[in-house]
Design a protein around this motif. Structure first.
Motif, short mmCIF file in Angstrom:
data_model
loop_
_atom_site.label_atom_id
_atom_site.label_comp_id
_atom_site.label_asym_id
_atom_site.label_seq_id
_atom_site.Cartn_x
_atom_site.Cartn_y
_atom_site.Cartn_z
N UNK A 62 58.51 51.11 44.99
CA UNK A 62 58.68 52.47 45.46
C UNK A 62 59.17 53.31 44.29
N UNK A 63 59.21 54.62 44.51
CA UNK A 63 59.79 55.54 43.53
C UNK A 63 60.71 56.49 44.28
N UNK A 64 61.72 57.01 43.59
CA UNK A 64 62.63 57.98 44.19
C UNK A 64 62.14 59.37 43.80
N UNK A 93 57.13 56.70 48.89
CA UNK A 93 58.17 57.43 48.17
C UNK A 93 59.44 57.45 49.01
N UNK A 94 60.57 57.23 48.36
CA UNK A 94 61.86 57.46 48.99
C UNK A 94 62.42 58.78 48.46
N UNK A 95 62.90 59.58 49.37
CA UNK A 95 63.45 60.89 49.00
C UNK A 95 64.98 60.81 48.93
N UNK A 96 65.53 61.35 47.87
CA UNK A 96 66.96 61.60 47.77
C UNK A 96 67.09 63.11 47.60
N UNK A 145 66.28 68.83 52.37
CA UNK A 145 67.29 68.20 53.20
C UNK A 145 68.05 69.21 54.02
N UNK A 146 69.02 68.75 54.81
CA UNK A 146 69.73 69.63 55.74
C UNK A 146 70.62 70.67 55.07
N UNK A 147 71.07 70.41 53.84
CA UNK A 147 72.02 71.31 53.19
C UNK A 147 71.37 72.34 52.28
N UNK A 163 68.18 64.68 57.31
CA UNK A 163 69.06 63.80 56.54
C UNK A 163 68.70 63.90 55.06
N UNK A 164 69.65 63.55 54.20
CA UNK A 164 69.37 63.64 52.77
C UNK A 164 68.51 62.48 52.27
#
Length: 463
Positions: A62-64, A93-96, A145-147, A163-164
């Motif tokens: 995966x990749x961030x 893909x993973x999201x941060x 994300x939420x913020x 969610x983040x």
């Protein structure tokens, strides 16, 4: 005392709590065990998502905040995700999203079916750009994300994630090696990058994880590793993950129960009374074992011609046990509008499917799986992974050169040994020596499938 024994038996607590004759205390221990079990099921998807993200990052699958495209189907050595499909090439893909949003650019896809579903940290599907939802024209999306409170750039569509942490398991239809090159060309046109990079800034490395977890074992699947964690490791990780991945408003009641059980506090340390610790110890041990024995839990769910069909996947509300069970058996399940997954574990006599028997799945001409995109039948071993076989054949479907009967019906053969009739080998799905199960996937199912007017046929045991 009879009630105490009954509750103690249900949780498998043994005689420890009653050895001193502490009836009231024993009831408290049993109740604590039950609350711990419920807390575990509630928290399980969130913790498994982070563990899976770190495990995949360790393996390089995966990749961030960037795409990691699979260039071929998974095989029997793949163990990073349970119940993988061999119908599509993944774009994962993973999201941060803690620092900034991420831009996703989707190219025109022509007649090639695809979907890019995004799950929040609790495994709910919150967006699903793809052929079904936006057609073949493509588009540019801002995943936030939420913020995030910035200005949406012109020409982009906002995808707000609650969610983040989020996970996208993109899928592009493939028929296997014969069209890999074409799919690879399309994959390379998909783009995913932080907003600042889209605007011209250099890309910086993304963190591998949101929280520090116990040491990872690259050779073991995430769910198997999680089953070996201590209670402190599990609930400590859960507590820390909550900070950036808020639950929904309807989860407040469960969160209060978890806190009252001493499993959630401000500094993420399990501050419990002796009775709470004892009850949590037994309850945690019991629920981990029960979730590992997921087939027994599945056995309690209704079936349709023997098939279990999740018509409410991808969005779980307060159905926490179902959400945990789906995460355990098929993390990344789609919304039913994108795909449904009838799955079969037993024959008509209620016996577990086994490789020392032979099975036949017969579809009448007018009862073939009704899918607007395509359908497939995949076999998994008792670890919910692909099963090694001499043909490296893990699935059959409408992409394959199947042999249909004269009346237009279709017979699929599931057995360990090849059929005696050479012409039927195109319809043979090899089975392992031991237990196995079958997943029938319908991508973009027709309304009759979603409305339960069509059901998969009952499997037949061949003598």
């Amino acid at each position: 005392m009879a009630l105490t024994r009954k509750l103690r038996w249900r949780l498998g607590l043994g005689a420890t709590a009653l050895a001193a004759g502490l009836t009231v205390s024993a009831l408290q221990v049993v109740e604590q065990g039950r609350e711990t079990a419920q807390a575990y099921l509630f928290a399980y998807p969130l913790v498994l998502m982070e563990l899976t993200r770190q495990h995949q990052a360790l393996l390089g699958t995966t990749a961030i905040n960037g795409f990691r495209h699979s260039r071929r189907f998974p095989d029997a050595s793949f163990n990073s995700v349970v119940s993988p499909n061999v119908d599509t090439l993944y774009s994962i893909a993973h999201f941060d999203l803690r620092q900034e949003p991420v831009v996703m650019s989707i190219p025109p896809t022509g007649e090639r079916y695809y979907m890019m579903p995004i799950m929040d940290a609790w495994t709910n599907v919150v967006a699903s750009p793809g052929t079904r939802t936006i057609g073949s024209g493509g588009g540019i999306f801002l995943v936030a994300g939420p913020s995030w409170k910035g200005q949406l750039p012109e020409g982009m569509q906002l995808l707000r994630i609650p969610t983040e942490m989020a996970w996208m398991i993109g899928r592009i239809r493939s028929a296997g090696p014969r069209d890999y090159a074409e799919v690879h060309t399309l994959q390379d046109q998909f783009q995913l990058m932080p907003l600042s990079v889209w605007q011209g800034a250099p890309r910086t490395s993304a963190p591998a994880g949101m929280v520090e977890l116990p040491p990872l074992d690259p050779a073991r699947g995430p769910d198997k590793q999680l089953a070996g964690w201590s209670r402190e490791d599990f609930f400590g990780s859960f507590c820390r993950l909550l900070r950036d991945n808020p639950p929904r408003a309807e989860d407040e009641t469960m969160l209060r129960r978890i806190a009252a059980a001493g499993l959630l506090d401000a500094d993420c340390s399990l501050e419990q009374s002796p009775l709470q610790r004892l009850g949590s110890f037994f309850g945690y041990r019991k629920v981990v074992a029960e979730l590992e024995d997921s087939q027994r839990l599945l056995g309690k769910r209704p079936t349709f011609n023997g098939w279990r069909i999740g018509y409410e996947l991808g969005e779980y509300g307060t159905r926490y046990q179902q959400r945990a069970l789906v995460a355990k058996l098929g993390l990344g399940a789609n919304s039913p509008e994108d795909a449904i997954y009838p799955n079969l574990h037993q024959d008509p006599q209620g016996q577990t499917l086994r490789g020392d028997k032979r099975y036949l799945l017969h579809f009448a001409k007018d009862q073939l799986p009704p899918a607007r995109a395509f359908w497939s039948l995949t076999l998994y071993n008792d670890r919910q992974l692909l099963s090694a076989n001499p043909l490296d054949r893990y699935a059959l479907g409408d992409r394959d050169p199947l042999r249909y009967n004269a009346d237009g019906s279709l017979d699929l053969l599931v057995q360990r040994q090849p059929p005696d009739d050479e012409q039927l080998r195109a319809n043979w799905l090899p089975a392992p020596d031991g237990r196995f199960n079958l997943f029938l996937r319908l991508y973009w199912p027709q309304p009759e499938a979603l409305q339960r007017q069509w059901l998969p046929p009952q499997i037949r045991l061949v003598q």
